[in-house]
Design a protein around this motif. Sequence first.
Motif, PDB file in Angstrom:
ATOM      1  N   ALA A 218     -11.706   1.186  60.563  1.00  0.00           N
ATOM      2  CA  ALA A 218     -12.348   2.033  59.555  1.00  0.00           C
ATOM      3  C   ALA A 218     -13.185   1.210  58.592  1.00  0.00           C
ATOM      4  N   LEU A 219     -12.669   0.065  58.175  1.00  0.00           N
ATOM      5  CA  LEU A 219     -13.415  -0.775  57.244  1.00  0.00           C
ATOM      6  C   LEU A 219     -14.690  -1.307  57.889  1.00  0.00           C
ATOM      7  N   ARG A 220     -14.604  -1.672  59.149  1.00  0.00           N
ATOM      8  CA  ARG A 220     -15.795  -2.136  59.861  1.00  0.00           C
ATOM      9  C   ARG A 220     -16.827  -1.022  59.984  1.00  0.00           C
ATOM     10  N   ALA A 221     -16.361   0.192  60.265  1.00  0.00           N
ATOM     11  CA  ALA A 221     -17.279   1.327  60.411  1.00  0.00           C
ATOM     12  C   ALA A 221     -17.949   1.655  59.083  1.00  0.00           C
ATOM     13  N   LEU A 222     -17.187   1.608  57.991  1.00  0.00           N
ATOM     14  CA  LEU A 222     -17.770   1.862  56.672  1.00  0.00           C
ATOM     15  C   LEU A 222     -18.824   0.816  56.345  1.00  0.00           C
ATOM     16  N   SER A 223     -18.503  -0.432  56.612  1.00  0.00           N
ATOM     17  CA  SER A 223     -19.459  -1.507  56.346  1.00  0.00           C
ATOM     18  C   SER A 223     -20.717  -1.333  57.180  1.00  0.00           C
ATOM     19  N   ALA A 224     -20.549  -0.958  58.437  1.00  0.00           N
ATOM     20  CA  ALA A 224     -21.701  -0.759  59.319  1.00  0.00           C
ATOM     21  C   ALA A 224     -22.594   0.374  58.836  1.00  0.00           C
ATOM     22  N   ALA A 225     -21.989   1.344  58.129  1.00  0.00           N
ATOM     23  CA  ALA A 225     -22.752   2.477  57.597  1.00  0.00           C
ATOM     24  C   ALA A 225     -23.396   2.138  56.253  1.00  0.00           C
ATOM     25  N   GLY A 226     -23.216   0.894  55.782  1.00  0.00           N
ATOM     26  CA  GLY A 226     -23.810   0.482  54.512  1.00  0.00           C
ATOM     27  C   GLY A 226     -23.041   0.961  53.303  1.00  0.00           C
ATOM     28  N   THR A 227     -21.777   1.278  53.484  1.00  0.00           N
ATOM     29  CA  THR A 227     -20.943   1.820  52.415  1.00  0.00           C
ATOM     30  C   THR A 227     -20.229   0.698  51.673  1.00  0.00           C
ATOM     31  N   ARG A 228     -20.277   0.731  50.350  1.00  0.00           N
ATOM     32  CA  ARG A 228     -19.521  -0.239  49.566  1.00  0.00           C
ATOM     33  C   ARG A 228     -18.060   0.195  49.518  1.00  0.00           C
ATOM     34  N   ILE A 229     -17.156  -0.794  49.426  1.00  0.00           N
ATOM     35  CA  ILE A 229     -15.731  -0.510  49.583  1.00  0.00           C
ATOM     36  C   ILE A 229     -14.942  -1.140  48.436  1.00  0.00           C
ATOM     37  N   GLY A 230     -14.072  -0.337  47.826  1.00  0.00           N
ATOM     38  CA  GLY A 230     -13.262  -0.830  46.715  1.00  0.00           C
ATOM     39  C   GLY A 230     -11.804  -0.436  46.843  1.00  0.00           C
ATOM     40  N   ILE A 231     -10.998  -0.884  45.886  1.00  0.00           N
ATOM     41  CA  ILE A 231      -9.574  -0.569  45.812  1.00  0.00           C
ATOM     42  C   ILE A 231      -9.273  -0.036  44.416  1.00  0.00           C
ATOM     43  N   VAL A 232      -8.466   1.021  44.338  1.00  0.00           N
ATOM     44  CA  VAL A 232      -7.944   1.520  43.065  1.00  0.00           C
ATOM     45  C   VAL A 232      -6.438   1.662  43.258  1.00  0.00           C
ATOM     46  N   CYS A 233      -5.676   0.781  42.622  1.00  0.00           N
ATOM     47  CA  CYS A 233      -4.250   0.652  42.934  1.00  0.00           C
ATOM     48  C   CYS A 233      -3.379   0.667  41.688  1.00  0.00           C
ATOM     49  N   ASP A 234      -2.298   1.465  41.745  1.00  0.00           N
ATOM     50  CA  ASP A 234      -1.250   1.401  40.746  1.00  0.00           C
ATOM     51  C   ASP A 234      -0.250   0.325  41.168  1.00  0.00           C
ATOM     52  N   VAL A 235      -0.086  -0.676  40.326  1.00  0.00           N
ATOM     53  CA  VAL A 235       0.792  -1.805  40.634  1.00  0.00           C
ATOM     54  C   VAL A 235       2.207  -1.497  40.165  1.00  0.00           C
ATOM     55  N   GLY A 236       3.177  -1.725  41.063  1.00  0.00           N
ATOM     56  CA  GLY A 236       4.578  -1.555  40.709  1.00  0.00           C
ATOM     57  C   GLY A 236       5.212  -2.890  40.379  1.00  0.00           C
ATOM     58  N   MET A 237       6.171  -3.315  41.205  1.00  0.00           N
ATOM     59  CA  MET A 237       6.883  -4.560  40.959  1.00  0.00           C
ATOM     60  C   MET A 237       6.193  -5.772  41.587  1.00  0.00           C
ATOM     61  N   THR A 238       5.165  -5.536  42.381  1.00  0.00           N
ATOM     62  CA  THR A 238       4.443  -6.631  43.034  1.00  0.00           C
ATOM     63  C   THR A 238       3.042  -6.701  42.450  1.00  0.00           C
ATOM     64  N   GLY A 239       2.721  -7.815  41.806  1.00  0.00           N
ATOM     65  CA  GLY A 239       1.470  -7.946  41.081  1.00  0.00           C
ATOM     66  C   GLY A 239       0.238  -7.984  41.959  1.00  0.00           C
ATOM     67  N   SER A 240      -0.900  -7.740  41.335  1.00  0.00           N
ATOM     68  CA  SER A 240      -2.156  -7.620  42.073  1.00  0.00           C
ATOM     69  C   SER A 240      -2.533  -8.895  42.809  1.00  0.00           C
ATOM     70  N   GLN A 241      -2.262 -10.056  42.247  1.00  0.00           N
ATOM     71  CA  GLN A 241      -2.640 -11.292  42.919  1.00  0.00           C
ATOM     72  C   GLN A 241      -1.888 -11.455  44.237  1.00  0.00           C
ATOM     73  N   ILE A 242      -0.648 -11.003  44.279  1.00  0.00           N
ATOM     74  CA  ILE A 242       0.121 -11.056  45.529  1.00  0.00           C
ATOM     75  C   ILE A 242      -0.391 -10.001  46.503  1.00  0.00           C
ATOM     76  N   LEU A 243      -0.753  -8.836  45.998  1.00  0.00           N
ATOM     77  CA  LEU A 243      -1.297  -7.793  46.876  1.00  0.00           C
ATOM     78  C   LEU A 243      -2.604  -8.254  47.508  1.00  0.00           C
ATOM     79  N   LEU A 244      -3.447  -8.905  46.727  1.00  0.00           N
ATOM     80  CA  LEU A 244      -4.693  -9.453  47.272  1.00  0.00           C
ATOM     81  C   LEU A 244      -4.397 -10.547  48.292  1.00  0.00           C
ATOM     82  N   TRP A 245      -3.389 -11.360  48.010  1.00  0.00           N
ATOM     83  CA  TRP A 245      -3.008 -12.435  48.932  1.00  0.00           C
ATOM     84  C   TRP A 245      -2.613 -11.877  50.291  1.00  0.00           C
ATOM     85  N   HIS A 246      -1.918 -10.740  50.302  1.00  0.00           N
ATOM     86  CA  HIS A 246      -1.535 -10.132  51.579  1.00  0.00           C
ATOM     87  C   HIS A 246      -2.765  -9.639  52.349  1.00  0.00           C
TER      88      HIS A 246
END
Length: 246
Positions: free
Chosen positions: A119-147
Amino acid sequence: MSPQHERIEAVTFDYWQTLMGEEPGHLSGLRRAAWAGILAEAGHDVPEDVLREAFEQAWFAYEASWIAGTQYLAPQAANDLIDRLGLSVTESTRDALIEAFVETGRDGELEPAPHLRDALRALSAAGTRIGIVCDVGMTGSQILLWHLERHGLLACFDHWSFSDEVGFYKPDRRIFEHALRGLRGMDPSRVAHVGDRLRTDVAGARAMGMVSVRYTGLHEDRAEGFEEADFVIADHRDLVAALELM
C-alpha cells in the motif's frame, strides 16, 4: 456507494493496529519480566500476581488520561507504578526500573500490518505524501520509529505527528493540524486519515474535514455512539482503489 471527495494528495496513518501490530499483552509482559528481575536483584520480593495487577492499573490510568486528553507518558507511569507497589527503593533501583519501563519496547516483536508495504509503495507511486498521526501509550515515539526503520519502512513517510512530541492525543484537532502543516500545509479535504478507532481516528478526521478510513485488518473497534468512516477496509491493498488514486 463511495462518498464524493476531493482528489487525495496525502494520507496519514495511525500507528498501532494500523501500521504495526502487537500480540495482546506482549510488551507489558516484557516490562513485567524486566521489572521482576530488577526488583529481585534489589532484594524486593514482589509476587507475580501483585506485579501484574499493578501493571494493569497503570494501563487503566493511561487510558483514563488518554480519554481525557491529558498526557500520561511512560516515565510518569513507571514512577506511579513504583508508588502503587508501595516499594521503598533506592534511587539507582528507581532509575533502573524507569529505564527498563521506557526502553523495553525496543525488544518487542512488532510486525507491519499485512500488505502494508504494498500500500505504501502504491501511494508513493501515485504521488501521494504519507504521514503518521499516533497516540503514544507506554512505548515512546522514538522506539516506534525505530521499529519502522527496523522493517525498512521509515523512509516511506514524509512526516509524523506523535502525541508525546506534539502534546495532544487524537481526536484533538491540534495533532491533526500538526500533521497537515508537516505535509506542506495541505487542505484537509485533500487528505485521508487511516486508523482503526472510531473515537480517535474516524471522529478526529471527520472533525477536521479529512476523508476518514477505518482499517479493520488487525482490530475491529466495537465502540458505540460514533459515526462510521467514509470508507472501511480490511486489507491495505484496497486503500488506493478506495481513494480513487489509481
